[in-house]
Design an enzyme around this catalytic site. Structure first.
Site, mmCIF file in Angstrom:
data_model
loop_
_atom_site.group_PDB
_atom_site.id
_atom_site.type_symbol
_atom_site.label_atom_id
_atom_site.label_comp_id
_atom_site.label_asym_id
_atom_site.label_seq_id
_atom_site.Cartn_x
_atom_site.Cartn_y
_atom_site.Cartn_z
ATOM 1 N N SER A 129 0.847 -1.201 0.000
ATOM 2 C CA SER A 129 0.000 0.000 0.000
ATOM 3 C C SER A 129 0.877 1.244 0.000
ATOM 4 O O SER A 129 1.682 1.448 0.920
ATOM 5 C CB SER A 129 -0.890 -0.005 1.245
ATOM 6 N N HIS A 168 -1.435 -1.390 -4.246
ATOM 7 C CA HIS A 168 -2.663 -0.966 -3.561
ATOM 8 C C HIS A 168 -2.646 0.551 -3.369
ATOM 9 O O HIS A 168 -1.726 1.094 -2.750
ATOM 10 C CB HIS A 168 -2.723 -1.688 -2.214
ATOM 11 N N ASP A 199 -4.800 3.701 -1.918
ATOM 12 C CA ASP A 199 -5.904 4.063 -1.025
ATOM 13 C C ASP A 199 -6.483 5.415 -1.411
ATOM 14 O O ASP A 199 -5.768 6.413 -1.438
ATOM 15 C CB ASP A 199 -5.399 4.114 0.426
ATOM 16 N N MET A 201 -9.121 8.241 -0.401
ATOM 17 C CA MET A 201 -9.876 8.724 0.768
ATOM 18 C C MET A 201 -10.425 10.107 0.471
ATOM 19 O O MET A 201 -9.710 10.956 -0.059
ATOM 20 C CB MET A 201 -8.941 8.796 1.978
ATOM 21 N N MET A 261 -12.241 4.479 -0.432
ATOM 22 C CA MET A 261 -12.843 4.795 0.874
ATOM 23 C C MET A 261 -13.530 6.146 0.704
ATOM 24 O O MET A 261 -13.084 7.178 1.225
ATOM 25 C CB MET A 261 -11.751 4.833 1.947
ATOM 26 N N MET A 278 -11.380 -5.258 6.180
ATOM 27 C CA MET A 278 -10.522 -4.306 6.894
ATOM 28 C C MET A 278 -10.189 -4.904 8.258
ATOM 29 O O MET A 278 -11.094 -5.319 8.993
ATOM 30 C CB MET A 278 -11.228 -2.963 7.088
ATOM 31 N N GLY A 333 -8.528 4.690 7.329
ATOM 32 C CA GLY A 333 -8.211 6.121 7.424
ATOM 33 C C GLY A 333 -6.732 6.400 7.579
ATOM 34 O O GLY A 333 -6.249 7.426 7.123
ATOM 35 N N GLY A 344 -2.578 4.545 7.956
ATOM 36 C CA GLY A 344 -1.663 3.414 7.956
ATOM 37 C C GLY A 344 -1.043 3.254 9.335
ATOM 38 O O GLY A 344 -1.201 4.111 10.212
ATOM 39 N N GLY A 345 -0.355 2.151 9.532
ATOM 40 C CA GLY A 345 0.435 1.956 10.745
ATOM 41 C C GLY A 345 -0.342 1.618 11.996
ATOM 42 O O GLY A 345 0.188 1.737 13.106
ATOM 43 N N ASP A 350 -6.575 -5.846 5.097
ATOM 44 C CA ASP A 350 -5.936 -4.536 4.980
ATOM 45 C C ASP A 350 -5.848 -3.897 6.360
ATOM 46 O O ASP A 350 -6.878 -3.573 6.970
ATOM 47 C CB ASP A 350 -6.792 -3.678 4.030
ATOM 48 N N GLY A 351 -4.617 -3.733 6.829
ATOM 49 C CA GLY A 351 -4.400 -3.046 8.098
ATOM 50 C C GLY A 351 -3.710 -3.905 9.136
ATOM 51 O O GLY A 351 -4.197 -4.962 9.496
ATOM 52 N N GLY A 352 -2.545 -3.435 9.568
ATOM 53 C CA GLY A 352 -1.859 -4.098 10.669
ATOM 54 C C GLY A 352 -1.154 -5.397 10.314
ATOM 55 O O GLY A 352 -0.817 -6.171 11.216
ATOM 56 N N GLY A 371 1.186 -1.640 4.306
ATOM 57 C CA GLY A 371 1.742 -0.313 4.073
ATOM 58 C C GLY A 371 2.950 -0.035 4.942
ATOM 59 O O GLY A 371 4.091 -0.073 4.493
HETATM 60 C C1 DX5 Z 1 -6.075 2.078 5.761
HETATM 61 C C2 DX5 Z 1 -5.714 1.687 4.355
HETATM 62 C C3 DX5 Z 1 -4.611 0.709 4.244
HETATM 63 C C4 DX5 Z 1 -3.323 1.109 4.870
HETATM 64 C C5 DX5 Z 1 -2.853 -0.085 5.619
HETATM 65 O O1 DX5 Z 1 -7.254 2.770 5.782
HETATM 66 O O2 DX5 Z 1 -6.827 1.167 3.653
HETATM 67 O O3 DX5 Z 1 -4.411 0.241 2.922
HETATM 68 O O4 DX5 Z 1 -2.316 1.526 3.983
HETATM 69 O O5 DX5 Z 1 -1.813 0.308 6.364
HETATM 70 P P1 DX5 Z 1 -0.913 -0.595 7.295
HETATM 71 O O6 DX5 Z 1 -0.482 -1.804 6.498
HETATM 72 O O7 DX5 Z 1 0.182 0.343 7.596
HETATM 73 O O8 DX5 Z 1 -1.736 -0.966 8.486
HETATM 74 ZN ZN ZN Z 2 -6.395 0.073 1.717
#
Ligand code: DX5
Ligand code: ZN
Length: 223
Positions: free
Chosen positions: A8, A33, A35, A37, A68, A137, A142, A144-145, A175-177, A197
């Site tokens: 991402s 990927h 994102d 927003m 999103m 999700m 919203g 990353g990290g 997606d996420g974490g 990401g």
């Molecule tokens: C969050 C995004 C993700 C994000 C994931 O809303 O949709 O794609 O980049 O980030 P990590 O992998 O850092 O949790």
């Molecule tokens: Zn995403």
């Protein structure tokens, strides 16, 4: 089903996004990927179709736009024209999910539904067989990290059981974490596409992380 890695760009250097995408492709990433927003569906702003169009000139692997945004259907043609190959829209943002999934499929896009951690997966039971993939999700969208929300693992397993029970072959993306440390258990839960990401682009050597993720996948896929 082969397991895929989708870096991402949300955590990459925004002055060097094309470079980041090329580096990811060369390291073995399967998808890029992106994102998207809108500041309404999620509180933050990020990328639009112009970025997809620019990246499309730089990489051969498919570009996946994760919308999103509110009223996602209004953006489907723009991302198609920009060259996205995969598109996911949020169930929570669409009032006519069946129509919008087919709007994407008729354009030849890989069409997926994204679901927030608090949304029950039962809401997509009737559309499941029409999907090219599902994006669960594993954090609230919203940023990353963030840390993976542990309770989302139940949803992954439940969805995997539904898919297997209906003899479907639908990839489950999360997606996420995602980290190098939790990938193994998530593969066991049924994940087949990993979006990541911060784990990748928060590292000083993103290519080495992608290669390590591929190693985890390879070791888990051995009989
Ligand atoms: C969050 C995004 C993700 C994000 C994931 O809303 O949709 O794609 O980049 O980030 P990590 O992998 O850092 O949790
Ligand atoms: Zn995403």
């Amino acid at each position: 089903m082969s397991i895929m890695i989708a870096p991402s760009l949300l955590s990459a250097d925004y002055g060097r996004l094309a470079e980041a995408a090329k580096l990811a492709e060369e390291a073995g990433a399967d998808l890029i990927h992106v994102d998207v927003m809108d500041g309404h569906f999620v509180p933050t702003l990020s990328f639009g179709p112009q970025l997809v169009a620019s990246l499309k000139k730089e990489v051969k692997i498919p570009i996946w736009a994760h919308l999103m945004v509110e009223k996602p259907e209004t953006f489907i043609p723009q991302f198609y024209e920009a060259g996205a190959g995969w598109l996911s829209i949020h169930l929570e943002a669409s009032q006519h999910i069946h129509r919008h999934i087919f709007q994407m499929k008729e354009l030849g896009l890989k069409a997926g539904i994204a679901l927030n951690p608090g949304t029950p997966i039962h809401l997509m039971i009737d559309i499941l067989k029409d999907l090219d993939f599902v994006l669960l999700m594993t954090v609230d969208p919203g940023w990353g990290g963030q840390t993976l929300i542990e309770s989302t693992r139940n949803k992954i397993r439940l969805l995997r059981n539904w898919i297997q029970g209906q003899r479907l072959k639908i990839p489950i993306a999360i997606d996420g974490g995602v980290t190098l440390d939790n990938m193994e258990i998530l593969i066991d839960d049924g994940v087949t596409i990993f979006v990541a990401g911060a784990t990748i682009f928060g590292h000083e050597d993103p290519a080495s992380v992608i290669k390590k993720m591929k190693e985890v996948v390879a070791s888990r896929q051995k009989p």
